[in-house]
Design a protein around this motif. Sequence first.
Motif: not given
Length: 816
Positions: A230-234, A253-261, A75-80
């Motif tokens: 902002x972009x994060x890591x897929x 199975x192998x799960x690598x969590x996404x890191x949000x922006x 998830x791309x980070x928000x701008x507030x």
Amino acid sequence: MYRQRQPEPRKNPSERSRQSKRLVFRRSMVLMGVFGLGLFIPLLIQLWNIAIVHHDEYQTKAIEQQLMDVTVSANRGEILDANGDVLAMSATVYNLILAPKDLVASVSESKFKDEDGNLDEDAYNAEIQRKRDVVVDGLCELMPDLDREKLEQRMEKTNSQYEVLATQIEEQDAKAIRAFIEENNTSYYLYLTPSTKRYYPYGSLASQVLGFVNSEGGAYGLEAWYEDLLKGVPGRVVTGKTAQNVEMYNSYSNYIDAINGYDLTLTLDATIQSYAQQALEKGIEMYDVQNGGFCLVMDPQTGKVLAMASSPNFDPNNYSVITDSFLLEDVDTDTATIYQQLKAENDTKPADEQLTDAELQEQAQAQAKGAAREKQWSNRTVKETYEPGSTFKALVLAAALEEGVVSENDTFNCPGYYNIGGWRINCSKRTGHGHQTLAEAVQNSCNPAFIEIGQRLGAEKFYEYFQAFGMTEKTGIDLPGEEKGVNWGSNMGIVDLAVASFSQRFNVTPLQMVTGFSAVINGGNLYQPYVVQKVTDSEGNTVKENSSTLVRQVVSEQTSQRARAILETVVSEGGGSNAYQAGYRIGGKTGSAETLEDGRTIVSFMGFAPADDPQVIVLMAYDTPKEASPGSSYGTCGVYISGGAMAAPRAGELIAQILDYMGVEKQYTTEESAATTVTTPQVTGYTVADAATRLEKKNLTYRTVGTGDVVTSQVPAANSAVPGGSTVILYLGDAAPEETTTVPNVVGMSYEGAKKALEAQGLFMQAAGSSTFYSESSKAQSQSVAAGESVATGTIVQVQFSTLVEDGAADFYEIT
């Protein structure tokens, strides 16, 4: 002695047979070894190629066949904004993927073979085509924008397993596509993959600051500058799959969590930004401005940017769409010009390389639209330079006060011109301002006076302060594409110094100008401006926090205080009087810069408030108000083309809005208090004498309609809010008020004239604008209700007043 050799004993037949067999066996083994080795060598070579030479290639193919690897978008980070309101956010959308190869594979050949194993190719191909038709017909019905012909062509790519048919499909449409996939059992070769789409809930609000995101990521503004944060890591999900491409959940199975922006919290306030954009657009419309403008709002004590507005504008949700009417006109004009250039180039090429007129026209239009888009995306406050006009005189004033070459007691004589270096430089007031004090010279924006002040400073000192106020360097703001101004450098001649002293023939960015002006009024400190307040992760933890950065102290606190006091008189008594707002102490400086382009003037006003303790500074500028006729000093709107007449009123309104929003308490003078809004008392049923007494206590006057001693009706009714000093209408006897009345045209009238005209129609005036609105020199510039409209009797009409000011717009040079 010679011994005779004895003959060998004769072998019997059975022994000879055994020897022969052994010989044949040995020969057979030799031949088998030779031929076996000959056959095994190519096999060894092939095994070597597979296991060693092409190991990585075949290993990759094996993994692809055995494992399903799906990318999980971050998830791309928000701008507030400064208050936590979301200015930019991401939401889940979907991409529609087709695997033509898997579609073919989904049709089993075994179902179309007879008992002898012969394939009925016609029936087999017909089933493949049927499945293709189902997909094409269904998707074209669900998604009318799909190109049917191109979709059918993609179906023919039988070696492809990944054809992207559509992107950024909203959830509502995705739901219908899922139902289609399930109903027609097409999930083996047609499926949706999750993705994200950037949304800007406030549309065009702060669009040039925020920028936008395209297929490559952040493309402009903060979206580009802070792309890495902002972009994060897929992430990835790797699982086993069957030969039929079905995921096996119980296998490897192998799960690598996404890191949000990360999220960005800005210094910008959405409310103040909205005020700034509305004020900018209001002026563009009122003054028939041809080339847009810009508005910059900042906290002068810290460098926090509160608002940045540029026109023309755009909506980052549809960033390629051009909506500005002037830009659209430019596209048409530029297309014709570019077409002629392309045609001339095309005619010089060999015949077989020449393009058709239609192709040339298409290229020309594409280039013109591209230029227009670049213009609407540009943040003019940081990317464009301009001649600041007389707003720069505030910096010259502060430098001269700091160096002690002028004081409040000094006087200057202005005959309307100044001769220097063989040139006659005219003042904006050709007849001259005569003798004037320092404060009056600033109020009048007098060019000869400032030329004299520049001469007292000298070129060396002048340039030192020019540098110290940040006019030769980028501010370092955390936004992409910042430019810096163009100037003459340290080798200033006597004429360069003269024209620079009243702010011409050098360029700066609006941001440079605001930061430098802030140093004049905030105690003498030059701060680095910034727009990102802090960076936080998806859990709200602060990763980075920005704070005020002092670059240097340019002048002393005492000098800053003296300069503020003089600049306040520009609004209370001088050329900036149209920025006046009752209850607030506003200081500032007007500016009108005639560029080298015919008919192009940039009018501006730099204002700050409260004048004794500045909390906000505003730069408002309009680029090229249209002249009533070539060379005219008046615009098509009938207003004098100057910063004082055009930019100051809009900036003053904006400053008042911002201070109201910030909760800054108003402090009225005695005169202002008399004109503030009051509540009408109940006078119906009272005698005229008693009614007069009650009205007088509220600073209200009256007039009567009809005959009698007792008030039978009143306009406005009791407990209505009206401006102080208004005239209440008292109806006597059988007289009764009309329910509606017609609004008169008061534009161009004086304060008293407009007030009387409105009250004669049973209406009430609320004045805004000029600090001298009780004077005959102030004229009504606009009214909130158009003339000729029918409104309820007692309606309050807001009238904007302004005073004609000459603030340096007509600078002219003659050789003496």
